[in-house]
Enzyme design. Structure first.
Site, PDB file in Angstrom:
ATOM      1  N   LEU A  92      53.162   5.862 -49.215  1.00  0.00           N
ATOM      2  CA  LEU A  92      52.235   4.897 -48.636  1.00  0.00           C
ATOM      3  C   LEU A  92      51.710   5.482 -47.326  1.00  0.00           C
ATOM      4  CD1 LEU A  92      51.057   2.056 -48.994  1.00  0.00           C
ATOM      5  CD2 LEU A  92      52.980   1.188 -47.641  1.00  0.00           C
ATOM      6  N   HIS A 109      44.523   4.415 -59.719  1.00  0.00           N
ATOM      7  CA  HIS A 109      45.695   3.599 -60.035  1.00  0.00           C
ATOM      8  C   HIS A 109      45.679   3.242 -61.521  1.00  0.00           C
ATOM      9  CE1 HIS A 109      48.969   0.854 -59.275  1.00  0.00           C
ATOM     10  NE2 HIS A 109      48.352  -0.010 -60.071  1.00  0.00           N
TER      11      HIS A 109
HETATM   12  C1  GRF Z   1      48.313   8.706 -62.485  1.00  0.00           C
HETATM   13  O1  GRF Z   1      48.633   7.883 -63.575  1.00  0.00           O
HETATM   14  C2  GRF Z   1      47.664   7.907 -61.400  1.00  0.00           C
HETATM   15  O2  GRF Z   1      47.002   6.775 -61.865  1.00  0.00           O
HETATM   16  C3  GRF Z   1      48.828   7.490 -60.538  1.00  0.00           C
HETATM   17  O3  GRF Z   1      49.723   8.565 -60.590  1.00  0.00           O
HETATM   18  C4  GRF Z   1      49.553   9.281 -61.800  1.00  0.00           C
HETATM   19  C5  GRF Z   1      49.410  10.733 -61.445  1.00  0.00           C
HETATM   20  O4  GRF Z   1      49.478  11.572 -62.565  1.00  0.00           O
HETATM   21  N1  GRF Z   1      48.377   7.166 -59.194  1.00  0.00           N
HETATM   22  P1  GRF Z   1      49.181  13.147 -62.444  1.00  0.00           P
HETATM   23  O5  GRF Z   1      50.174  13.732 -61.452  1.00  0.00           O
HETATM   24  O6  GRF Z   1      47.773  13.309 -61.986  1.00  0.00           O
HETATM   25  O7  GRF Z   1      49.397  13.686 -63.822  1.00  0.00           O
END
Ligand code: GRF
Length: 201
Positions: A92, A109
């Site tokens: 955060l 997200h």
């Molecule tokens: C994704 O699902 C994103 O929405 C979330 O964290 C995940 C990251 O995945 N915030 P990656 O490391 O890009 O594969």
């Protein structure tokens, strides 16, 4: 050309998709820096492979959140970054960080915000039994997963879904949606008025 930094803690599949999009000219900006808070994050390796400077900033070396975030801000300023892209960055950010880059930080997200904010958006959606979830690209403000929404896309929940299969299908959409949002930002096509983000013609 906007100068972009990507912050990632994990697998880095979004970082990879962003690098690929930039490579093929789908983002009118340059990825100049990748930062991770985990030394073993595959994201760092993926950045290096893509010819991008990859930096591990060790949380253990700083006395607290503000000191750590200041170190991140210093790195971003050194690289003269215009846009900060959070791609699975599992920390955060403090108000200090957010105020250093007002409306210059994007996050993705894995749910249709404001439903299911927090670290386990996919699990929450599945546990709630929704038939439709998705992903959201939004600007980052001082609260959790709460800034103005740039783009959203729905993903249906199918019968016998598991967290793994649902997250996989959400990821596939993320890999298309995030580069699109980043490109809109780079081409100065996003205009924020209060909570609403308009996409200019
Ligand atoms: C994704 O699902 C994103 O929405 C979330 O964290 C995940 C990251 O995945 N915030 P990656 O490391 O890009 O594969």
């Amino acid at each position: 050309m906007k100068r972009i930094a990507v912050l990632a803690s994990g697998r880095g599949s979004n970082l990879e998709a962003i690098l690929e999009a930039a490579e093929r000219g789908g983002i009118s900006g340059e990825i100049v820096l990748a930062i991770s808070d985990r030394v073993d994050a595959p994201a760092l390796e993926k950045a290096e492979k893509g010819g991008v400077e990859a930096v591990f900033v060790d949380p253990k070396k700083y006395s607290g959140r503000e000191a750590y975030d200041q170190a991140l801000v210093d790195q971003l300023n050194r690289a003269r970054v215009d846009l900060v892209v959070l791609a699975g960055f599992m920390r955060l950010l403090s108000p200090l960080f957010v105020r250093s880059f007002p409306m210059q930080i994007l996050n993705i997200h894995p749910s249709l915000l404001p439903a299911f904010p927090g670290t386990d958006g996919v699990e929450q959606a599945l546990a709630h039994g929704v038939k439709m979830t998705g992903c959201t690209v939004h600007f980052v403000d001082e609260d959790l997963d709460s800034g103005p929404i740039v783009l959203q896309e729905a993903v249906p929940v199918i019968q016998r879904e598991t967290v793994k299969t649902l997250h996989q299908r959400i990821h596939a959409v993320e890999h298309r949606l995030y580069p699109t949002a980043i490109d809109l930002y780079c081409r100065e096509k996003l205009k924020v008025e209060g909570r609403r983000c308009f996409i200019l013609e």
